[in-house]
Design an enzyme around this catalytic site. Structure first.
Site, short mmCIF file in Angstrom:
data_model
loop_
_atom_site.label_atom_id
_atom_site.label_comp_id
_atom_site.label_asym_id
_atom_site.label_seq_id
_atom_site.Cartn_x
_atom_site.Cartn_y
_atom_site.Cartn_z
N ASP A 91 -5.39 0.61 -5.31
CA ASP A 91 -4.63 0.74 -6.54
C ASP A 91 -5.47 1.42 -7.62
O ASP A 91 -4.99 2.34 -8.31
CB ASP A 91 -4.18 -0.64 -7.01
CG ASP A 91 -3.24 -0.55 -8.20
OD1 ASP A 91 -2.17 0.07 -8.06
OD2 ASP A 91 -3.56 -1.10 -9.27
N ASP B 33 0.83 -1.21 0.00
CA ASP B 33 0.00 0.00 0.00
C ASP B 33 0.86 1.26 0.00
O ASP B 33 0.54 2.25 -0.66
CB ASP B 33 -0.93 0.02 1.21
CG ASP B 33 -2.01 -1.05 1.14
OD1 ASP B 33 -2.15 -1.66 0.06
OD2 ASP B 33 -2.69 -1.26 2.15
N ALA B 34 1.96 1.23 0.75
CA ALA B 34 2.86 2.38 0.80
C ALA B 34 3.49 2.62 -0.56
O ALA B 34 3.65 3.78 -0.98
CB ALA B 34 3.94 2.15 1.85
N ASP C 61 -4.88 5.14 -9.23
CA ASP C 61 -4.73 5.27 -10.69
C ASP C 61 -5.51 6.46 -11.21
O ASP C 61 -5.07 7.16 -12.13
CB ASP C 61 -5.21 4.00 -11.39
CG ASP C 61 -4.21 2.86 -11.28
OD1 ASP C 61 -3.05 3.12 -10.89
OD2 ASP C 61 -4.60 1.71 -11.60
N THR D 182 2.09 1.78 -3.43
CA THR D 182 1.01 2.29 -4.28
C THR D 182 0.86 3.80 -4.13
O THR D 182 0.82 4.55 -5.12
CB THR D 182 -0.32 1.61 -3.92
OG1 THR D 182 -0.21 0.19 -4.10
CG2 THR D 182 -1.46 2.14 -4.78
N ARG E 29 1.68 -10.20 -4.05
CA ARG E 29 1.67 -11.63 -4.36
C ARG E 29 2.80 -12.36 -3.62
O ARG E 29 2.59 -13.47 -3.10
CB ARG E 29 1.79 -11.84 -5.87
CG ARG E 29 0.51 -11.52 -6.63
CD ARG E 29 0.61 -11.92 -8.09
NE ARG E 29 1.54 -11.06 -8.82
CZ ARG E 29 1.22 -9.91 -9.38
NH1 ARG E 29 -0.03 -9.46 -9.28
NH2 ARG E 29 2.10 -9.20 -10.05
N ASP F 254 4.36 0.72 -11.92
CA ASP F 254 3.07 0.56 -11.26
C ASP F 254 2.78 -0.91 -10.95
O ASP F 254 1.93 -1.22 -10.11
CB ASP F 254 1.98 1.14 -12.16
CG ASP F 254 0.60 1.13 -11.52
OD1 ASP F 254 0.47 1.68 -10.41
OD2 ASP F 254 -0.33 0.55 -12.11
N ASP G 116 3.78 -2.83 -6.82
CA ASP G 116 2.99 -3.12 -5.62
C ASP G 116 2.25 -4.45 -5.73
O ASP G 116 2.13 -5.19 -4.76
CB ASP G 116 2.03 -1.97 -5.32
CG ASP G 116 1.14 -1.63 -6.51
OD1 ASP G 116 1.34 -2.20 -7.61
OD2 ASP G 116 0.25 -0.76 -6.36
#
Length: 216
Positions: free
Chosen positions: A87, A29-30, A91, A32, A74, A66, A69
């Site tokens: 995400d 998340d960071a 975007d 992203t 995964r 991109d 993340d």
């Protein structure tokens, strides 16, 4: 937003970085949010200042990155609906910054009618670029699908950055104006395609009464 081949390339290039960040305990998340901040900053500083070549190259690199993340999520086994939501939301900010940067550049560096036209087309692309994914998301929230259209996010970003790069390398700035016009038309047609697809499904026997009240 990357094609299958581009995703494979991104995995090969950014795989080591993804593994390192996971070992260091960095949150996907960071990454992203950081990627979005960097993209918005580059778009809103480099492009308005007239650094089109540098802007296109930096933004292109960030677009490819991109994928980082997702790779991290995964690897760490932390893929989640929240991550997908974050995400997609980030975007929208990144896309808006890119088209806003192009619009401000046009107003600053192009004269008269051409500048106004180019900026206006950038604004249209910005707005329609938000409507296109919204139409799909809203359809899915009502139990339908809208997986059609000419102008997916990847298409829009690749076209606008390629046009920015060409203009920065010395081609006539009308190249960018024409590219924005084509993107605006393709995006509008994509919205129409998705609306028509959902309309056909909504008129079918299996979707009657599905969220109709909420759709207004």
């Amino acid at each position: 937003m990357l094609s299958t081949n581009a995703r494979g390339f991104a995995r090969a290039v950014f795989g080591p970085a993804a593994r390192l960040l996971v070992r260091l305990g960095v949150s996907p998340d960071a990454v992203t949010v950081t990627g979005t901040v960097l993209t918005a900053t580059a778009a809103l500083t480099l492009l308005p200042a007239g650094h089109l070549t540098a802007g296109a190259l930096v933004l292109g690199a960030l677009v490819v990155a991109d994928n980082l993340d997702g790779q991290m999520a995964r690897l760490a086994g932390t893929e989640s609906r929240w991550g997908a939501f974050l995400d997609s939301t980030m975007d929208r900010f990144a896309d808006a910054a890119i088209f806003a940067g192009v619009g401000v550049w046009a107003l600053r560096h192009l004269d008269g009618a051409l500048g106004n036209l180019t900026a206006g087309l950038a604004l249209v692309c910005l707005v329609l670029g938000s409507v296109v994914p919204y139409a799909k998301a809203r359809a899915e929230s009502l139990g339908m699908t809208a997986n059609v259209g000419l102008a997916e996010r990847a298409d829009r970003i690749v076209v606008v950055l390629a046009a920015v790069l060409l203009a920065g390398l010395g081609l006539p700035t009308q190249v960018l104006t024409v590219a924005l016009a084509l993107l605006a038309l393709a995006s509008a047609y994509t919205v129409f395609q998705r609306m028509r697809t959902v309309y056909v499904q909504a008129r079918g026997p299996h979707t009657a009464g599905t969220g109709a009240e909420d759709a207004r």
